[in-house]
Design a protein around this motif. Structure first.
Motif, PDB file in Angstrom:
ATOM      1  N   VAL A 109       0.839  -0.910  -0.002  1.00  0.00           N
ATOM      2  CA  VAL A 109      -0.015  -0.117   0.016  1.00  0.00           C
ATOM      3  C   VAL A 109       0.855   1.092   0.405  1.00  0.00           C
ATOM      4  CG1 VAL A 109      -1.605   0.812   0.960  1.00  0.00           C
ATOM      5  CG2 VAL A 109      -1.971  -1.049   1.586  1.00  0.00           C
ATOM      6  N   ASP A 110       1.402   0.938   0.738  1.00  0.00           N
ATOM      7  CA  ASP A 110       2.645   2.423   1.138  1.00  0.00           C
ATOM      8  C   ASP A 110       3.390   2.682  -0.297  1.00  0.00           C
ATOM      9  OD1 ASP A 110       2.285   2.759   3.689  1.00  0.00           O
ATOM     10  OD2 ASP A 110       3.896   2.026   4.426  1.00  0.00           O
ATOM     11  N   ALA A 111       4.485   1.905  -0.896  1.00  0.00           N
ATOM     12  CA  ALA A 111       4.693   1.460  -2.659  1.00  0.00           C
ATOM     13  C   ALA A 111       3.596   2.475  -3.505  1.00  0.00           C
ATOM     14  CB  ALA A 111       5.016   0.770  -2.319  1.00  0.00           C
ATOM     15  N   PHE A 112       2.643   1.646  -2.961  1.00  0.00           N
ATOM     16  CA  PHE A 112       1.640   1.884  -4.414  1.00  0.00           C
ATOM     17  C   PHE A 112       1.698   3.589  -4.121  1.00  0.00           C
ATOM     18  CE2 PHE A 112      -3.265   2.661  -5.445  1.00  0.00           C
ATOM     19  CZ  PHE A 112      -3.375   2.403  -6.999  1.00  0.00           C
ATOM     20  N   VAL A 113       0.545   4.105  -2.792  1.00  0.00           N
ATOM     21  CA  VAL A 113       0.743   5.668  -3.045  1.00  0.00           C
ATOM     22  C   VAL A 113       1.749   6.385  -3.067  1.00  0.00           C
ATOM     23  CG1 VAL A 113       0.055   7.164  -0.334  1.00  0.00           C
ATOM     24  CG2 VAL A 113      -1.174   4.803  -0.689  1.00  0.00           C
ATOM     25  N   LYS A 114       3.154   5.814  -3.155  1.00  0.00           N
ATOM     26  CA  LYS A 114       4.386   6.772  -3.412  1.00  0.00           C
ATOM     27  C   LYS A 114       4.495   6.823  -4.794  1.00  0.00           C
ATOM     28  CE  LYS A 114       9.356   7.524  -2.562  1.00  0.00           C
ATOM     29  NZ  LYS A 114      10.235   6.671  -2.414  1.00  0.00           N
ATOM     30  N   LEU A 115       4.192   5.809  -5.279  1.00  0.00           N
ATOM     31  CA  LEU A 115       3.712   5.870  -6.737  1.00  0.00           C
ATOM     32  C   LEU A 115       2.920   7.212  -7.307  1.00  0.00           C
ATOM     33  CD1 LEU A 115       4.622   4.594 -10.034  1.00  0.00           C
ATOM     34  CD2 LEU A 115       3.303   2.750  -9.461  1.00  0.00           C
ATOM     35  N   LEU A 116       1.613   6.907  -6.972  1.00  0.00           N
ATOM     36  CA  LEU A 116       0.893   7.565  -7.624  1.00  0.00           C
ATOM     37  C   LEU A 116       0.799   9.020  -7.113  1.00  0.00           C
ATOM     38  CD1 LEU A 116      -2.668   5.889  -6.102  1.00  0.00           C
ATOM     39  CD2 LEU A 116      -1.258   6.540  -8.554  1.00  0.00           C
ATOM     40  N   SER A 117       1.820   9.439  -6.032  1.00  0.00           N
ATOM     41  CA  SER A 117       2.276  11.085  -5.808  1.00  0.00           C
ATOM     42  C   SER A 117       3.130  11.441  -6.894  1.00  0.00           C
ATOM     43  CB  SER A 117       2.520  10.869  -4.441  1.00  0.00           C
ATOM     44  OG  SER A 117       3.812  10.295  -4.178  1.00  0.00           O
ATOM     45  N   GLU A 118       3.893  10.127  -7.443  1.00  0.00           N
ATOM     46  CA  GLU A 118       4.782  10.836  -8.297  1.00  0.00           C
ATOM     47  C   GLU A 118       4.886  10.773  -9.480  1.00  0.00           C
ATOM     48  OE1 GLU A 118       8.327   8.505  -7.104  1.00  0.00           O
ATOM     49  OE2 GLU A 118       8.545   8.957  -5.177  1.00  0.00           O
ATOM     50  N   ALA A 126      -6.022   4.381 -11.588  1.00  0.00           N
ATOM     51  CA  ALA A 126      -5.331   3.219 -10.314  1.00  0.00           C
ATOM     52  C   ALA A 126      -6.093   2.387  -9.706  1.00  0.00           C
ATOM     53  CB  ALA A 126      -4.196   4.741 -10.551  1.00  0.00           C
ATOM     54  N   THR A 127      -5.714   1.080  -9.927  1.00  0.00           N
ATOM     55  CA  THR A 127      -6.274   0.134  -8.966  1.00  0.00           C
ATOM     56  C   THR A 127      -5.495  -0.567  -7.862  1.00  0.00           C
ATOM     57  OG1 THR A 127      -7.132  -1.036 -10.344  1.00  0.00           O
ATOM     58  CG2 THR A 127      -9.001   0.359 -10.000  1.00  0.00           C
ATOM     59  N   LEU A 128      -5.526  -0.869  -6.688  1.00  0.00           N
ATOM     60  CA  LEU A 128      -4.326  -1.422  -6.081  1.00  0.00           C
ATOM     61  C   LEU A 128      -5.743  -2.899  -5.436  1.00  0.00           C
ATOM     62  CD1 LEU A 128      -1.940  -2.439  -4.891  1.00  0.00           C
ATOM     63  CD2 LEU A 128      -2.575  -0.952  -2.517  1.00  0.00           C
ATOM     64  N   ASP A 139      -3.839 -12.632 -11.516  1.00  0.00           N
ATOM     65  CA  ASP A 139      -4.273 -11.296 -12.635  1.00  0.00           C
ATOM     66  C   ASP A 139      -3.502 -11.093 -13.565  1.00  0.00           C
ATOM     67  OD1 ASP A 139      -6.495 -11.016 -10.816  1.00  0.00           O
ATOM     68  OD2 ASP A 139      -5.908  -8.958  -9.515  1.00  0.00           O
ATOM     69  N   VAL A 140      -2.137 -11.163 -12.617  1.00  0.00           N
ATOM     70  CA  VAL A 140      -0.826 -10.304 -14.024  1.00  0.00           C
ATOM     71  C   VAL A 140      -0.663 -11.361 -15.007  1.00  0.00           C
ATOM     72  CG1 VAL A 140       1.181 -10.347 -14.201  1.00  0.00           C
ATOM     73  CG2 VAL A 140       0.899  -9.608 -11.956  1.00  0.00           C
ATOM     74  N   ALA A 141      -0.867 -12.562 -15.317  1.00  0.00           N
ATOM     75  CA  ALA A 141      -1.206 -13.536 -16.248  1.00  0.00           C
ATOM     76  C   ALA A 141      -2.471 -13.446 -17.060  1.00  0.00           C
ATOM     77  CB  ALA A 141      -0.868 -15.160 -15.604  1.00  0.00           C
ATOM     78  N   ASN A 142      -3.768 -12.633 -16.956  1.00  0.00           N
ATOM     79  CA  ASN A 142      -4.568 -12.686 -18.040  1.00  0.00           C
ATOM     80  C   ASN A 142      -4.882 -11.162 -17.580  1.00  0.00           C
ATOM     81  OD1 ASN A 142      -5.731 -15.423 -17.866  1.00  0.00           O
ATOM     82  ND2 ASN A 142      -6.056 -15.054 -15.710  1.00  0.00           N
ATOM     83  N   LEU A 143      -3.465 -10.738 -17.930  1.00  0.00           N
ATOM     84  CA  LEU A 143      -3.509  -8.862 -18.136  1.00  0.00           C
ATOM     85  C   LEU A 143      -5.063  -8.280 -17.054  1.00  0.00           C
ATOM     86  CD1 LEU A 143      -2.928  -9.586 -21.707  1.00  0.00           C
ATOM     87  CD2 LEU A 143      -1.383  -8.758 -19.858  1.00  0.00           C
ATOM     88  N   LYS A 144      -4.765  -8.725 -16.480  1.00  0.00           N
ATOM     89  CA  LYS A 144      -5.959  -7.741 -15.351  1.00  0.00           C
ATOM     90  C   LYS A 144      -5.091  -6.408 -14.379  1.00  0.00           C
ATOM     91  CE  LYS A 144      -8.180 -11.045 -13.147  1.00  0.00           C
ATOM     92  NZ  LYS A 144      -9.591 -11.837 -12.376  1.00  0.00           N
ATOM     93  N   SER A 145      -3.922  -7.073 -14.222  1.00  0.00           N
ATOM     94  CA  SER A 145      -2.945  -6.058 -13.296  1.00  0.00           C
ATOM     95  C   SER A 145      -2.112  -5.991 -14.208  1.00  0.00           C
ATOM     96  CB  SER A 145      -3.006  -6.732 -12.167  1.00  0.00           C
ATOM     97  OG  SER A 145      -3.672  -6.254 -10.991  1.00  0.00           O
TER      98      SER A 145
END
Length: 156
Positions: A109-118, A126-128, A139-145
């Protein structure tokens, strides 16, 4: 002469409604169509794709393993159609979609928030998603993330 059936966008929408409500009768009511028409549309879809999407029971419908896989593709197709409609029919500038799947850890969560702020977050939807390991991989294999975060602890 045998007429070749073609999958329609409407068929995918019908399929999604059956999955959502769990039975053909209620799905037909929600879609404002006759139940036999919906059943025929689903049978045609199964025939055209060469798969059995539903297991029909006295209590309703349950997705088969092939139906579960088909559901993932149907969602992606319908999401793309929604984006196209939003962008071209409504004339708006569509936001780019950015999704991260990760295990339930605070550092994700912290990394996601930092990424969004930058980054210019106004240009993205954006969704987490916090999920189990196998769901992150799926999710990654089926291109959902676009990104999946998995924590592997070092065993001593």
């Amino acid at each position: 002469m045998v007429r070749s059936e073609r999958m329609r966008i409407e068929d995918l929408q019908y399929f999604m409604k059956v999955v959502e409500v769990g039975n053909m009768t209620q799905a037909a009511k929600n879609l404002f169509i006759a139940q036999p028409s919906l059943s025929k549309a689903m049978a045609n879809l199964e025939s055209e794709m060469g798969v059995t999407l539903f297991q029909r029971t006295a209590k309703g419908t349950v997705l088969t393993v092939q139906g579960e896989e088909f559901l993932q593709y149907a969602r992606q197709v319908l999401e793309q159609i929604d984006l196209m409609n939003h962008r071209y029919k409504e004339g708006s500038q569509a936001n780019r979609i950015f999704s991260v799947s990760g295990q339930h850890y605070a550092f994700v969560v912290d990394a996601f928030v930092k990424l969004l702020s930058e980054m210019d977050a106004d240009q993205y939807e954006a969704t987490l998603k916090e999920e189990w390991t196998f769901e992150v991989l799926d999710d990654v294999a089926n291109l959902k993330s676009e990104i999946g975060v998995i924590y592997a602890s070092q065993l001593l």
